[in-house]
Design a protein around this motif. Structure first.
Motif, PDB file in Angstrom:
ATOM      1  N   ARG A  89      -9.852  19.060   1.790  1.00 44.85           N
ATOM      2  CA  ARG A  89      -9.372  20.302   1.627  1.00 44.85           C
ATOM      3  C   ARG A  89      -8.303  20.714   2.696  1.00 44.85           C
ATOM      4  N   LEU A  90      -7.749  21.772   2.620  1.00 44.92           N
ATOM      5  CA  LEU A  90      -6.798  22.119   3.808  1.00 44.92           C
ATOM      6  C   LEU A  90      -7.662  22.289   5.007  1.00 44.92           C
ATOM      7  N   GLY A  91      -7.231  21.589   6.080  1.00 37.90           N
ATOM      8  CA  GLY A  91      -7.815  21.591   7.607  1.00 37.90           C
ATOM      9  C   GLY A  91      -8.926  20.469   7.781  1.00 37.90           C
ATOM     10  N   SER A  92      -9.198  19.785   6.785  1.00 41.32           N
ATOM     11  CA  SER A  92     -10.398  18.692   6.859  1.00 41.32           C
ATOM     12  C   SER A  92      -9.915  17.603   8.024  1.00 41.32           C
ATOM     13  N   ASP A  93     -11.054  17.273   8.576  1.00 35.97           N
ATOM     14  CA  ASP A  93     -10.776  16.265   9.732  1.00 35.97           C
ATOM     15  C   ASP A  93     -11.959  15.197   9.486  1.00 35.97           C
ATOM     16  N   VAL A  94     -11.646  14.298   8.795  1.00 39.49           N
ATOM     17  CA  VAL A  94     -12.769  13.346   8.411  1.00 39.49           C
ATOM     18  C   VAL A  94     -12.592  11.914   8.854  1.00 39.49           C
ATOM     19  N   PRO A  95     -13.518  11.172   8.639  1.00 39.90           N
ATOM     20  CA  PRO A  95     -13.123   9.406   8.894  1.00 39.90           C
ATOM     21  C   PRO A  95     -12.550   8.851   7.819  1.00 39.90           C
ATOM     22  N   GLY A  96     -11.921   7.949   8.073  1.00 41.48           N
ATOM     23  CA  GLY A  96     -11.437   6.843   6.732  1.00 41.48           C
ATOM     24  C   GLY A  96     -10.427   5.994   7.544  1.00 41.48           C
ATOM     25  N   ARG A  97      -9.787   5.613   6.837  1.00 42.86           N
ATOM     26  CA  ARG A  97      -9.021   4.332   7.156  1.00 42.86           C
ATOM     27  C   ARG A  97      -7.649   4.568   6.919  1.00 42.86           C
ATOM     28  N   ILE A  98      -6.661   4.130   8.021  1.00 44.63           N
ATOM     29  CA  ILE A  98      -5.090   4.189   8.005  1.00 44.63           C
ATOM     30  C   ILE A  98      -4.519   3.093   7.925  1.00 44.63           C
ATOM     31  N   THR A  99      -3.624   2.783   6.777  1.00 41.73           N
ATOM     32  CA  THR A  99      -2.712   1.416   6.759  1.00 41.73           C
ATOM     33  C   THR A  99      -1.341   1.859   6.612  1.00 41.73           C
ATOM     34  N   ARG A 100      -0.839   0.607   7.040  1.00 38.13           N
ATOM     35  CA  ARG A 100       0.611   0.636   7.172  1.00 38.13           C
ATOM     36  C   ARG A 100       1.139  -0.864   6.136  1.00 38.13           C
ATOM     37  N   LEU A 101       1.691  -0.302   5.173  1.00 36.33           N
ATOM     38  CA  LEU A 101       2.094  -1.417   4.152  1.00 36.33           C
ATOM     39  C   LEU A 101       3.505  -1.170   3.617  1.00 36.33           C
ATOM     40  N   PRO A 102       4.338  -2.292   3.127  1.00 35.45           N
ATOM     41  CA  PRO A 102       5.486  -1.925   2.490  1.00 35.45           C
ATOM     42  C   PRO A 102       5.327  -1.083   1.435  1.00 35.45           C
ATOM     43  N   GLY A 103       6.165  -0.127   1.236  1.00 34.77           N
ATOM     44  CA  GLY A 103       6.094   0.759  -0.151  1.00 34.77           C
ATOM     45  C   GLY A 103       7.404   1.288  -0.286  1.00 34.77           C
ATOM     46  N   GLY A 104       7.469   2.385  -1.012  1.00 36.40           N
ATOM     47  CA  GLY A 104       8.379   3.116  -1.672  1.00 36.40           C
ATOM     48  C   GLY A 104       8.492   2.922  -3.039  1.00 36.40           C
ATOM     49  N   VAL A 105       8.899   3.457  -4.022  1.00 42.49           N
ATOM     50  CA  VAL A 105       9.115   3.541  -5.531  1.00 42.49           C
ATOM     51  C   VAL A 105       9.383   2.101  -5.747  1.00 42.49           C
ATOM     52  N   ALA A 106      10.655   1.684  -5.375  1.00 45.66           N
ATOM     53  CA  ALA A 106      11.238   0.408  -5.639  1.00 45.66           C
ATOM     54  C   ALA A 106      10.629  -0.798  -5.305  1.00 45.66           C
ATOM     55  N   MET A 107       9.997  -0.688  -3.893  1.00 44.40           N
ATOM     56  CA  MET A 107       9.061  -1.724  -3.472  1.00 44.40           C
ATOM     57  C   MET A 107       7.946  -1.909  -4.175  1.00 44.40           C
ATOM     58  N   ASN A 108       7.097  -0.643  -4.600  1.00 40.29           N
ATOM     59  CA  ASN A 108       5.950  -0.723  -5.298  1.00 40.29           C
ATOM     60  C   ASN A 108       6.356  -1.383  -6.608  1.00 40.29           C
ATOM     61  N   ILE A 109       7.339  -1.260  -7.215  1.00 37.81           N
ATOM     62  CA  ILE A 109       7.395  -1.906  -8.536  1.00 37.81           C
ATOM     63  C   ILE A 109       7.818  -3.287  -8.378  1.00 37.81           C
ATOM     64  N   ALA A 110       8.793  -3.612  -7.240  1.00 38.54           N
ATOM     65  CA  ALA A 110       8.969  -4.998  -6.932  1.00 38.54           C
ATOM     66  C   ALA A 110       7.489  -5.950  -6.683  1.00 38.54           C
ATOM     67  N   MET A 111       6.820  -5.049  -6.065  1.00 32.96           N
ATOM     68  CA  MET A 111       5.477  -5.930  -5.565  1.00 32.96           C
ATOM     69  C   MET A 111       4.709  -6.115  -6.881  1.00 32.96           C
ATOM     70  N   THR A 112       4.684  -5.512  -7.849  1.00 34.40           N
ATOM     71  CA  THR A 112       3.625  -5.587  -9.039  1.00 34.40           C
ATOM     72  C   THR A 112       4.729  -6.649  -9.915  1.00 34.40           C
ATOM     73  N   LEU A 113       5.913  -6.812  -9.809  1.00 36.97           N
ATOM     74  CA  LEU A 113       6.736  -7.641 -10.444  1.00 36.97           C
ATOM     75  C   LEU A 113       6.537  -9.014 -10.006  1.00 36.97           C
ATOM     76  N   ARG A 114       6.208  -9.007  -8.743  1.00 37.57           N
ATOM     77  CA  ARG A 114       6.287 -10.501  -8.083  1.00 37.57           C
ATOM     78  C   ARG A 114       4.803 -10.964  -8.407  1.00 37.57           C
ATOM     79  N   ARG A 115       3.698  -9.951  -8.658  1.00 39.58           N
ATOM     80  CA  ARG A 115       2.405 -10.700  -9.138  1.00 39.58           C
ATOM     81  C   ARG A 115       2.420 -11.031 -10.270  1.00 39.58           C
TER      82      ARG A 115
END
Length: 297
Positions: A25-51
């Protein structure tokens, strides 16, 4: 140079996603995972097309910074055609940041200012004969995303460069859905939207995807696909009515990129000759597999 099977026009950037298995919720501070991957709408579509084995060509803006060099290299490694990307000397590479919890998307910020600032520079390969020209426009598939400015989308809607294309259009987010208004009645456009985006485009609150699809057709759209999370989704075609289908129930482990995966899978199914109902079912299966985390990002 390899000829692309489809052009993906729009945002190609770095996705920075924080995910936690905890409801937030607003203000939550929790453990988790942070990732950095190529993205963006055009990129996400392109990645699926490649698959699915297609070769997408990217038309976008990427800065000539270290992040941009890394991003273009990543795209090339995945088998995408990067030769036509506009590389800006003075604009930084765009980024998207989102927080996802067990209860869904908590918040997101899309910094696509460089793409917006580049304007029609990203379309030059469609005009200078590398991919087409006004006299001989690109006649294949184009996946177009709503991160472009409303002015540029309006220009595309009226441009002879797109007169022969099979246009597949998606908003970048509900907040940018209104940008697609100039393309709503384009005779060669198929719009992929969720229920909220459909409601914004029609200035009407819809309660189901079939209702929204019918509403968009009434507003002048020629073809639309409307998703509604895990609820019934719909496809509407001018003169052929509305069909619907339900996605498989799955445990949702991620949200960002699900709509783009749906769109890409639907394009691939139709390219392989699938009729309306099987193509919709195929797209829903691919999206369900994606949100369940069973395939890579």
């Amino acid at each position: 140079m390899t000829q692309p099977d489809i052009l993906c026009i729009g945002s190609v950037l770095w996705d920075i996603i924080g995910r936690s298995p905890t409801a937030m919720r607003l203000g939550s501070d929790v453990p988790g995972r942070i990732t950095r991957l190529p993205g963006g709408v055009a990129m996400n579509i392109a990645m699926t097309l490649r698959r699915f084995g297609l070769v997408p060509g990217l038309l976008t803006t990427v800065g000539r910074d270290a992040e941009g060099d890394e991003l273009v290299a990543a795209c090339a490694r995945m088998g995408m055609i990067t030769d036509h990307i506009y590389r800006s000397e003075d604009l930084p590479t765009d980024r998207y940041m989102a927080i996802e919890g067990a209860n869904g998307l908590i918040a997101a910020i899309a910094d696509a200012h460089s793409l917006e600032a580049s304007g029609d520079k990203i379309l030059r390969p469609l005009a200078d004969a590398r991919l087409g020209s006004a006299a001989a426009p690109w006649a294949g598939l184009i996946a177009l995303d709503g991160n472009l400015t409303e002015a540029l989308l309006a220009q595309i809607a009226a441009s002879p460069l797109f007169a022969a294309a099979d246009l597949r259009v998606a908003p970048a987010s509900p907040g940018k859905a209104e940008r697609l208004t100039p393309l709503l009645a384009h005779p060669r456009a198929t719009l992929y939207v969720n229920l909220e985006e459909a409601s914004i485009l029609c200035a009407t609150e819809f309660h189901s995807a079939p209702e929204a699809a019918a509403g968009l057709l009434a507003r002048g759209a020629h073809r639309v696909l409307v998703t509604h999370g895990g609820a019934v989704c719909a496809e509407g075609t001018r003169g052929a009515g509305v069909i619907s289908d339900s996605p498989l129930p799955v445990l949702v482990t991620r949200i960002t990129g699900a709509g783009d995966t749906f769109m890409a899978a639907h394009i691939v199914a139709e390219r392989r000759g699938a009729a309306r109902a099987p193509a919709l079912a195929s797209a829903l299966r691919a999206a369900a597999t994606y949100v369940s985390g069973e395939i890579g990002s």
